[in-house]
Scaffold this active site. Structure first.
Site, PDB file in Angstrom:
ATOM      1  N   GLY A   8       0.822  -1.205   0.000  1.00 28.02           N
ATOM      2  CA  GLY A   8       0.000   0.000   0.000  1.00 28.02           C
ATOM      3  C   GLY A   8       0.853   1.249   0.000  1.00 28.02           C
ATOM      4  O   GLY A   8       0.577   2.215   0.721  1.00 28.02           O
ATOM      5  N   ARG A  11       0.166   5.866  -1.744  1.00 27.99           N
ATOM      6  CA  ARG A  11      -0.422   7.123  -1.263  1.00 27.99           C
ATOM      7  C   ARG A  11      -0.264   7.247   0.240  1.00 27.99           C
ATOM      8  O   ARG A  11       0.058   6.300   0.935  1.00 27.99           O
ATOM      9  CB  ARG A  11      -1.915   7.187  -1.619  1.00 27.99           C
ATOM     10  CG  ARG A  11      -2.226   7.232  -3.090  1.00 27.99           C
ATOM     11  CD  ARG A  11      -3.718   7.345  -3.340  1.00 27.99           C
ATOM     12  NE  ARG A  11      -4.444   6.191  -2.822  1.00 27.99           N
ATOM     13  CZ  ARG A  11      -5.781   6.116  -2.753  1.00 27.99           C
ATOM     14  NH1 ARG A  11      -6.522   7.137  -3.141  1.00 27.99           N
ATOM     15  NH2 ARG A  11      -6.370   5.038  -2.294  1.00 27.99           N
ATOM     16  N   ASN A  88       1.584  -2.174   5.349  1.00 28.75           N
ATOM     17  CA  ASN A  88       0.815  -0.940   5.494  1.00 28.75           C
ATOM     18  C   ASN A  88      -0.565  -1.006   4.829  1.00 28.75           C
ATOM     19  O   ASN A  88      -1.479  -0.281   5.221  1.00 28.75           O
ATOM     20  CB  ASN A  88       1.613   0.222   4.896  1.00 28.75           C
ATOM     21  CG  ASN A  88       0.803   1.492   4.772  1.00 28.75           C
ATOM     22  OD1 ASN A  88       0.455   2.133   5.763  1.00 28.75           O
ATOM     23  ND2 ASN A  88       0.468   1.870   3.541  1.00 28.75           N
ATOM     24  N   SER A 140      -3.602   0.597  13.901  1.00 21.38           N
ATOM     25  CA  SER A 140      -4.484   1.754  14.043  1.00 21.38           C
ATOM     26  C   SER A 140      -4.908   1.939  15.487  1.00 21.38           C
ATOM     27  O   SER A 140      -4.973   0.976  16.266  1.00 21.38           O
ATOM     28  CB  SER A 140      -5.738   1.566  13.177  1.00 21.38           C
ATOM     29  OG  SER A 140      -6.706   2.568  13.429  1.00 21.38           O
ATOM     30  N   TYR A 153     -12.762  -3.307  10.871  1.00 23.08           N
ATOM     31  CA  TYR A 153     -11.434  -2.680  10.856  1.00 23.08           C
ATOM     32  C   TYR A 153     -10.727  -2.870  12.204  1.00 23.08           C
ATOM     33  O   TYR A 153      -9.529  -3.195  12.246  1.00 23.08           O
ATOM     34  CB  TYR A 153     -11.596  -1.197  10.542  1.00 23.08           C
ATOM     35  CG  TYR A 153     -10.320  -0.457  10.242  1.00 23.08           C
ATOM     36  CD1 TYR A 153      -9.591  -0.728   9.079  1.00 23.08           C
ATOM     37  CD2 TYR A 153      -9.840   0.538  11.088  1.00 23.08           C
ATOM     38  CE1 TYR A 153      -8.423  -0.033   8.784  1.00 23.08           C
ATOM     39  CE2 TYR A 153      -8.676   1.239  10.803  1.00 23.08           C
ATOM     40  CZ  TYR A 153      -7.977   0.949   9.650  1.00 23.08           C
ATOM     41  OH  TYR A 153      -6.818   1.636   9.362  1.00 23.08           O
ATOM     42  N   ALA A 155     -11.261  -5.265  14.366  1.00 23.14           N
ATOM     43  CA  ALA A 155     -10.908  -6.681  14.496  1.00 23.14           C
ATOM     44  C   ALA A 155      -9.664  -7.013  13.681  1.00 23.14           C
ATOM     45  O   ALA A 155      -8.768  -7.735  14.138  1.00 23.14           O
ATOM     46  CB  ALA A 155     -12.078  -7.555  14.054  1.00 23.14           C
ATOM     47  N   LYS A 157      -7.196  -4.972  12.656  1.00 21.40           N
ATOM     48  CA  LYS A 157      -5.983  -4.352  13.193  1.00 21.40           C
ATOM     49  C   LYS A 157      -5.604  -4.945  14.551  1.00 21.40           C
ATOM     50  O   LYS A 157      -4.408  -5.111  14.846  1.00 21.40           O
ATOM     51  CB  LYS A 157      -6.177  -2.840  13.304  1.00 21.40           C
ATOM     52  CG  LYS A 157      -6.330  -2.131  11.957  1.00 21.40           C
ATOM     53  CD  LYS A 157      -5.137  -2.368  11.044  1.00 21.40           C
ATOM     54  CE  LYS A 157      -5.196  -1.540   9.771  1.00 21.40           C
ATOM     55  NZ  LYS A 157      -4.041  -1.768   8.873  1.00 21.40           N
TER      56      LYS A 157
END
Length: 242
Positions: A8, A11, A88, A140, A153, A155, A157
């Site tokens: 990733g 960006r 990432n 995160s 999300y 779960a 991370k």
């Protein structure tokens, strides 16, 4: 050739990490899924700053894609060990659990958690043979604290955080460290729809962070100076949740 892989990397936080690792002397493999234009822009920035690298297109949510593309690169570059791996890549698809669709759960879990597993497992062999490696997983605040509307999300991370701690214990004797960086509210495409003026009141430093500030933390953990730090989660969140 000292090589680093950033999933990733086209960006946002991924781009800043690519530029930071290139500045540290790494040949950077910039992974991207579909946005060739942004990936090429990242590679151009790397080269403008005196670094070098190449693009590597594969979808971290597709294990066969990983095996074919990343596995093919590893096979074709037997002398170029990937010393640094930055997991990432991640996506958000928010919804309250009561209305969350199967594909919203599946896509987020596959990208963050399964992507971490299949990419890392493929890269580990070279690191263990070389008896050196740095694995940094970008997780995160959501994976530490949990946020409403982000059960998928959070779960994903949180799962990567658990795997980080486990893997660190497995490979430490091989000279490999495994850590995670947990950004809070960072100015990227993923947060552009958020109300920064309202949310920054919750943050002790009273602002959103920058992608470069996350990259600095990743750069330290990727360095030889961080050899005695492993199995840790470093929050980069302005004091929001520690």
């Amino acid at each position: 050739m000292k090589t680093a892989l950033v999933t990733g990397g086209s960006r946002g936080i991924g781009r800043s990490i690519c530029i930071k690792l290139a500045a540290m002397g790494y040949y950077v493999l910039v992974n991207y899924k579909s946005n060739l234009q942004e990936a090429e822009a990242t590679l151009s920035l790397i080269k403008e700053n005196g670094g070098d690298g190449e693009l590597l297109q594969f979808d971290v949510a597709q294990r066969d894609d990983i095996k074919q593309v990343l596995g093919g690169w590893i096979t074709g570059h037997a002398d170029d060990i990937i010393e640094v791996l930055i997991n990432n890549a991640g996506i958000k698809d928010d919804s309250l659990m009561a209305w969350m669709k199967d594909e919203q759960w599946d896509n987020v879990i596959k990208t963050s958690l399964e992507g971490f597993f299949f990419v890392t497992r493929l890269v580990l062999d070279g690191m263990m043979m070389n008896r050196y490696g740095r694995i940094i997983n970008v997780v995160s605040l959501s994976g530490l604290k949990g946020l409403p509307g982000q059960a998928n999300y959070s779960a994903a991370k949180a799962g990567v955080i658990g795997a980080t701690k486990s893997l660190a214990q497995e490979v430490g004797r091989s000279g490999i460290t495994v850590n995670a960086v947990a950004p809070g509210f960072i100015k990227t495409d993923m947060t552009e729809d958020l109300d920064e003026k309202e949310l920054k009141r919750m943050i002790p430093v009273n602002r959103f962070g920058s992608a470069d500030e996350v990259a600095y933390a990743v750069g330290f953990l990727a360095s030889k100076d961080a050899a005695y730090i492993t199995g840790q989660v470093l929050s980069v969140n302005g004091g929001l949740y520690s």
